[in-house]
Design a protein around this motif. Structure first.
Motif, PDB file in Angstrom:
ATOM      1  N   ASN A   4       1.050   0.737   9.226  1.00 29.52           N
ATOM      2  CA  ASN A   4       1.237   2.162   9.456  1.00 29.52           C
ATOM      3  C   ASN A   4       2.527   2.649   8.812  1.00 29.52           C
ATOM      4  O   ASN A   4       2.561   3.699   8.160  1.00 29.52           O
ATOM      5  CB  ASN A   4       1.257   2.458  10.953  1.00 29.52           C
ATOM      6  CG  ASN A   4      -0.090   2.239  11.619  1.00 29.52           C
ATOM      7  OD1 ASN A   4      -1.129   2.358  10.979  1.00 29.52           O
ATOM      8  ND2 ASN A   4      -0.078   1.897  12.893  1.00 29.52           N
ATOM      9  N   VAL A   5       3.607   1.896   8.996  1.00 30.50           N
ATOM     10  CA  VAL A   5       4.902   2.280   8.429  1.00 30.50           C
ATOM     11  C   VAL A   5       4.813   2.374   6.914  1.00 30.50           C
ATOM     12  O   VAL A   5       5.292   3.342   6.297  1.00 30.50           O
ATOM     13  CB  VAL A   5       5.996   1.271   8.846  1.00 30.50           C
ATOM     14  CG1 VAL A   5       7.284   1.533   8.063  1.00 30.50           C
ATOM     15  CG2 VAL A   5       6.272   1.369  10.350  1.00 30.50           C
ATOM     16  N   ALA A   6       4.195   1.372   6.273  1.00 34.02           N
ATOM     17  CA  ALA A   6       4.098   1.365   4.810  1.00 34.02           C
ATOM     18  C   ALA A   6       3.338   2.587   4.305  1.00 34.02           C
ATOM     19  O   ALA A   6       3.769   3.257   3.350  1.00 34.02           O
ATOM     20  CB  ALA A   6       3.417   0.079   4.351  1.00 34.02           C
ATOM     21  N   ASN A   7       2.217   2.912   4.938  1.00 37.29           N
ATOM     22  CA  ASN A   7       1.432   4.056   4.483  1.00 37.29           C
ATOM     23  C   ASN A   7       2.140   5.375   4.777  1.00 37.29           C
ATOM     24  O   ASN A   7       2.038   6.328   3.991  1.00 37.29           O
ATOM     25  CB  ASN A   7       0.050   4.033   5.137  1.00 37.29           C
ATOM     26  CG  ASN A   7      -0.893   3.065   4.451  1.00 37.29           C
ATOM     27  OD1 ASN A   7      -1.313   3.282   3.314  1.00 37.29           O
ATOM     28  ND2 ASN A   7      -1.206   1.974   5.133  1.00 37.29           N
ATOM     29  N   GLN A  24      -6.196   1.498  12.682  1.00 41.68           N
ATOM     30  CA  GLN A  24      -4.764   1.397  12.647  1.00 41.68           C
ATOM     31  C   GLN A  24      -4.244   1.783  14.001  1.00 41.68           C
ATOM     32  O   GLN A  24      -4.680   2.661  14.640  1.00 41.68           O
ATOM     33  CB  GLN A  24      -4.233   2.351  11.582  1.00 41.68           C
ATOM     34  CG  GLN A  24      -4.816   2.039  10.182  1.00 41.68           C
ATOM     35  CD  GLN A  24      -4.194   0.844   9.582  1.00 41.68           C
ATOM     36  OE1 GLN A  24      -3.179   0.426   9.999  1.00 41.68           O
ATOM     37  NE2 GLN A  24      -4.792   0.254   8.622  1.00 41.68           N
ATOM     38  N   PRO A  39       5.084   7.412  20.369  1.00 44.10           N
ATOM     39  CA  PRO A  39       3.676   7.535  19.971  1.00 44.10           C
ATOM     40  C   PRO A  39       3.317   6.561  18.860  1.00 44.10           C
ATOM     41  O   PRO A  39       4.132   6.246  17.993  1.00 44.10           O
ATOM     42  CB  PRO A  39       3.574   8.986  19.486  1.00 44.10           C
ATOM     43  CG  PRO A  39       4.957   9.310  19.010  1.00 44.10           C
ATOM     44  CD  PRO A  39       5.885   8.577  19.944  1.00 44.10           C
ATOM     45  N   LYS A  40       2.077   6.092  18.889  1.00 46.46           N
ATOM     46  CA  LYS A  40       1.570   5.232  17.828  1.00 46.46           C
ATOM     47  C   LYS A  40       0.805   6.096  16.842  1.00 46.46           C
ATOM     48  O   LYS A  40      -0.008   6.938  17.240  1.00 46.46           O
ATOM     49  CB  LYS A  40       0.642   4.159  18.400  1.00 46.46           C
ATOM     50  CG  LYS A  40       0.119   3.178  17.341  1.00 46.46           C
ATOM     51  CD  LYS A  40      -0.769   2.120  17.979  1.00 46.46           C
ATOM     52  CE  LYS A  40      -1.291   1.142  16.947  1.00 46.46           C
ATOM     53  NZ  LYS A  40      -0.219   0.254  16.430  1.00 46.46           N
ATOM     54  N   HIS A  41       1.059   5.907  15.576  1.00 46.21           N
ATOM     55  CA  HIS A  41       0.369   6.641  14.531  1.00 46.21           C
ATOM     56  C   HIS A  41      -0.598   5.689  13.820  1.00 46.21           C
ATOM     57  O   HIS A  41      -0.335   4.493  13.735  1.00 46.21           O
ATOM     58  CB  HIS A  41       1.370   7.221  13.534  1.00 46.21           C
ATOM     59  CG  HIS A  41       2.437   8.057  14.185  1.00 46.21           C
ATOM     60  ND1 HIS A  41       3.649   7.531  14.576  1.00 46.21           N
ATOM     61  CD2 HIS A  41       2.451   9.364  14.548  1.00 46.21           C
ATOM     62  CE1 HIS A  41       4.384   8.484  15.138  1.00 46.21           C
ATOM     63  NE2 HIS A  41       3.677   9.603  15.136  1.00 46.21           N
TER      64      HIS A  41
END
Length: 284
Positions: free
Chosen positions: A82-85, A284, A123-125
């Motif tokens: 998630n962080v990379a995208n 994700q 929050p989770k993205h």
């Protein structure tokens, strides 16, 4: 890697067979519908004969707290993707939040087995490379059902190949990699047993239901101002889902491994009703 070999083959087959789809069965946005339906039936048969029995057995022998811990572990790994995208999409705030989630859960949650970040209201993205390509202006192309991986589009198929390639599990020791992939598959499929029951009860045509839900969900996530995904409904254990009256809760069903898998992974399980992999695929 078998998954990486399977995906390009499926995309090539789809391109070669585009002219074989008979006109009467075509739907707008789904010119490959006859071929897609055949692959969907194959995926569904594999799911019902292999994946579902394994997932039910996993539920029976694994205590609920342990199943939750395993799901949290793979979800925590998915935060790295998630962080990379998010960085590729220049969503710096979301990337920072997910990096904090990963750091907190890894440090204080025993490697991610306990989800302290959610309790702390971080929050989770949910992102994947298919959404990143969409943010860059690349059109989705026709709807495509991939063998085993499930619902996709030409753009999301390319994104899936990238997500699978950079799955953190790929960098585990070879002796641990395959068992971890299997455990991730079984855990994600177990989490979606209730959704499968809802789909069986709700859909007169499972293929159309899955296709329309997938495309609507992907469009919504691409066009929304926030990458926050709606909370996954509590489908409950498989034996408790017979009384469910909320088929609309199946926000993004999928027939095949995709996803998104659940838990933030680029791959997701063989499932006619799983949110869009992922990572494993669904991921994700």
């Amino acid at each position: 890697m078998d998954k990486l070999r399977t995906l390009p083959a499926a995309l090539a087959a789809a391109a070669l067979m585009a002219g074989c789809a008979s006109a009467p069965n075509r739907t707008a946005g789904d010119p490959l519908e006859p071929m897609n339906r055949a692959i969907f039936r194959f995926n569904d048969a594999v799911d019902q004969s292999v994946a579902v029995p394994i997932a039910k057995g996993y539920q029976k022998i694994t205590p609920h707290p342990l199943r939750t811990a395993i799901s949290n572990f793979f979800s925590n790994l998915g935060d790295l993707s998630n962080v990379a995208n998010e960085l590729l999409q220049l969503k710096i705030t979301d990337a920072t939040a997910d990096l904090m989630r990963f750091t907190m859960n890894t440090t204080f949650g025993i490697g991610g087995l306990i989800d302290f970040a959610t309790l702390a209201k971080l929050p989770k993205h949910h992102q994947d490379f298919g959404l990143t390509l969409g943010r860059w202006g690349i059109p989705s192309g026709p709807y495509l059902v991939l063998p085993i991986f499930g619902p996709s589009t030409f753009r999301d198929g390319v994104g899936l190949a990238v997500d699978v390639r950079f799955n953190p599990l790929n960098y585990a020791e070879p002796a641990a990699r395959t068992p971890l992939y299997i455990l991730q598959f079984v855990s994600a499929r177990s989490d979606m047993l209730g959704a499968t029951n809802i789909l069986q009860q709700a859909a007169l045509d499972k293929y159309s239901f899955v296709r329309d839900a997938y495309l609507q969900q992907r469009k919504s996530r691409l066009n929304s101002g926030s990458s926050n995904a709606p909370a996954l409904p509590d489908y409950g254990d498989e034996e408790d889902t017979g009384s469910s009256t909320a088929p609309a809760a199946v926000a993004a069903p999928a027939s095949g491994v995709s996803s998104a898998p659940a838990a933030g992974s680029p791959t997701s399980p063989v499932s006619p009703a799983s949110p869009a992999p992922a990572s494993m695929p669904a991921a994700q």
